[in-house]
Write an enzyme that holds these catalytic residues in place. Structure first.
Site, PDB file in Angstrom:
ATOM      1  N   ARG A  28      36.722  50.008  31.286  1.00 26.31           N
ATOM      2  CA  ARG A  28      36.019  50.271  30.466  1.00 26.31           C
ATOM      3  C   ARG A  28      36.018  51.723  29.867  1.00 26.31           C
ATOM      4  O   ARG A  28      36.332  51.701  28.190  1.00 26.31           O
ATOM      5  CB  ARG A  28      34.269  50.619  30.473  1.00 26.31           C
ATOM      6  CG  ARG A  28      33.703  49.318  31.106  1.00 26.31           C
ATOM      7  CD  ARG A  28      32.513  49.223  31.902  1.00 26.31           C
ATOM      8  NE  ARG A  28      31.705  47.970  32.155  1.00 26.31           N
ATOM      9  CZ  ARG A  28      31.592  46.682  33.067  1.00 26.31           C
ATOM     10  NH1 ARG A  28      32.942  46.960  33.530  1.00 26.31           N
ATOM     11  NH2 ARG A  28      31.079  45.705  32.924  1.00 26.31           N
ATOM     12  N   ASP A 311      30.350  41.521  45.082  1.00 27.80           N
ATOM     13  CA  ASP A 311      31.631  41.530  45.225  1.00 27.80           C
ATOM     14  C   ASP A 311      31.708  42.260  46.624  1.00 27.80           C
ATOM     15  O   ASP A 311      32.629  42.214  47.355  1.00 27.80           O
ATOM     16  CB  ASP A 311      32.510  42.847  44.883  1.00 27.80           C
ATOM     17  CG  ASP A 311      32.536  42.263  42.814  1.00 27.80           C
ATOM     18  OD1 ASP A 311      32.291  40.836  42.319  1.00 27.80           O
ATOM     19  OD2 ASP A 311      32.459  43.376  41.886  1.00 27.80           O
TER      20      ASP A 311
HETATM   21  C1  S3P Z   1      32.607  43.179  37.247  1.00 32.45           C
HETATM   22  C2  S3P Z   1      31.326  42.093  37.328  1.00 32.45           C
HETATM   23  C3  S3P Z   1      31.313  41.246  38.087  1.00 32.45           C
HETATM   24  C4  S3P Z   1      32.204  41.258  39.577  1.00 32.45           C
HETATM   25  C5  S3P Z   1      33.618  41.815  38.655  1.00 32.45           C
HETATM   26  C6  S3P Z   1      33.602  43.394  38.206  1.00 32.45           C
HETATM   27  C7  S3P Z   1      32.878  43.855  36.316  1.00 32.45           C
HETATM   28  O1  S3P Z   1      32.057  39.833  37.806  1.00 32.45           O
HETATM   29  O2  S3P Z   1      32.025  40.295  39.871  1.00 32.45           O
HETATM   30  O3  S3P Z   1      34.552  42.690  39.879  1.00 32.45           O
HETATM   31  O4  S3P Z   1      33.794  44.933  35.960  1.00 32.45           O
HETATM   32  O5  S3P Z   1      31.935  43.969  34.986  1.00 32.45           O
HETATM   33  P1  S3P Z   1      30.726  38.927  37.047  1.00 32.45           P
HETATM   34  O6  S3P Z   1      30.643  39.889  35.695  1.00 32.45           O
HETATM   35  O7  S3P Z   1      31.407  37.455  36.181  1.00 32.45           O
HETATM   36  O8  S3P Z   1      29.399  38.780  37.711  1.00 32.45           O
END
Ligand code: S3P
Length: 426
Positions: A28, A311
């Site tokens: 981000r 995760d």
């Molecule tokens: C993440 C959001 C999650 C997570 C991924 C990282 C992120 O996925 O599983 O490892 O940085 O926004 P989802 O938003 O698809 O659930």
């Protein structure tokens, strides 16, 4: 024999873990830095290959990098990519990158490795098209993904059925480039890093606990001190939880509520858990955590908690082996769409070490059988499975050999050395 053999510490350990920079926040900061006009300073970026994929993406767009300084002239000045953008193994690079690029008039195509090419991208299409973007995936809704804005994006109000931070963030990065305000809503439990930062920058506001408004505007060039990654630290926390009396302390780690569901799971299973918010980065909490191992028992993890521990659910499978009774994970069907099918891979991990586990449609059940035997675990090309297997070795009766162990470099290249160093501290 190939693979990396991991042998547990043999007795209770007591140490500090310096967690690598948070992966979610690193992606981000890089993308918001690219959307700013001026120099953003990003300290403590995550060291893994996934973050390197986003770093490469922003350089492709023309962001100039000198040390930890990222100079951009903003989205209007981005260079149209001359070839397909390779996101490697990183779903966050592809999804958030597609959102940011969906606001641009030129077409960008994002693709990835064999694992990423199996992951669902159809979830991006509806929300981004509501803003006026054109989004094209393969016929099966997987990468490559092409995006562009045939005309300036307009604001839109969208509700998604999946509690996905990636979809919410992709939408927000596109909506920042629209001509009017937007709103996105979803079920709870998601990590709200993007929302908190945009709120802090005056570019968004909560409408309800889950619905967030995005106001188009300029992202400020600013400084980001990336905290430690709780999804990485969790491997150490769980390792300590498996050995009565073992202790791990971690400072400066993200304590975003959408990230620390694993601490609640650990506490419910009987571990001693202390966490305290000591700081914040642009409105997103950071703090310290201490986990002390105690006798564990099974628990149930569903819905909101499953998302906030998403995760870390392979680690919950490992905890389930050690805990007395049954551990049940449900409402986590999206685990099948991660770097591997993590429901199948977690069940395989447990069984490979002599434990008992069954997959369900939306999770898994593990029966506590005490200390696992050790054995050979296939990483399934998934960093979190390889690393969970290493943690399973903490108090196993024999060594755990991990085939494909090097995949840990996706998020934490020095993981095995750091874990072994922690195990040897007293
Ligand atoms: C993440 C959001 C999650 C997570 C991924 C990282 C992120 O996925 O599983 O490892 O940085 O926004 P989802 O938003 O698809 O659930």
């Amino acid at each position: 024999m190939s693979g990396r053999a991991v042998e547990g510490p043999g007795s209770a350990f007591r140490g500090e873990l310096v967690a690598p920079g948070d992966k979610s926040l690193s992606h981000r900061a890089l993308l918001l830095g690219a959307m700013a006009e001026g120099v953003s300073r990003i300290r403590g970026l995550g060291p893994g290959r996934d973050v390197a994929s986003t770093d490469r993406l922003v350089r492709t767009l023309g962001v100039e990098v000198a040390g930890d300084r990222y100079r951009s002239a903003g989205p209007a000045a981005w260079c149209p990519p001359v070839s397909v953008i390779d996101c490697g193994n990183s779903g966050t690079t592809l999804r958030l990158g597609a959102g940011a690029l969906a606001g641009r008039p030129f077409r960008s195509t994002l693709d990835g490795d064999a694992s990423l090419r199996r992951r669902p991208m159809g979830r991006l299409v509806g929300p981004l098209m509501e803003l006026g973007a054109v989004v094209v995936t393969s016929g099966t809704g997987t990468p490559p993904v092409s995006v562009h804005a045939p005309a300036p994006l307009h604001g839109a109000e969208v509700t998604i059925g999946l509690s996905s931070a990636q979809v919410r963030s992709a939408f927000a990065l596109a909506a920042l480039q629209a001509t009017g305000p937007s709103l996105i809503d979803s079920p709870p439990g998601f990590r709200d890093h993007t929302e908190r930062w945009l709120e802090h920058f005056g570019l968004g506001a909560w409408f309800t606990e889950t619905a967030f408004r995005i106001f188009p505007g300029r992202v400020p060039a600013t400084e980001y001190d990336i905290p430690g990654d709780p999804s990485s630290a969790a491997f150490a926390w769980v390792s300590a939880a498996l050995v009565p009396g073992a202790t791990v302390r971690t400072e400066g780690v993200s304590l975003n509520p959408g990230r620390v569901g694993i601490l609640e799971v650990l506490a419910r299973m009987g571990a001693e858990v202390r966490s305290e918010v000591t700081d914040a980065i642009h409105g997103d909490p950071v703090g310290e955590v201490e986990v002390v191992g105690r006798e564990l028992h099974g628990t149930e993890v569903g819905a909101e908690l499953a998302t906030a521990a998403l995760d870390e659910l392979p680690l919950v499978g490992v905890l389930g082996m050690y805990g007395e009774g049954m551990t049940v994970v449900r409402d986590a069907a999206d685990l099948r769409s991660k770097e591997s099918d993590r429901i199948a891979a977690t069940v395989d991990l447990v069984r490979s070490l002599g434990g008992e586990a069954e997959p369900t449609d939306d999770g898994f059940v593990v029966v506590g059988t005490g200390r696992p035997d050790g054995g050979i675990v296939e990483s399934a090309g998934d960093h979190r499975i390889a690393m969970a297997a290493a943690v399973a070795a903490t108090a196993s009766t024999g060594p755990v050999r991990i085939v494909g162990a090097e995949v840990a470099g996706v998020s934490w290249p020095s993981f095995y050395d750091d874990l072994e160093a922690l195990w040897s501290s007293r």
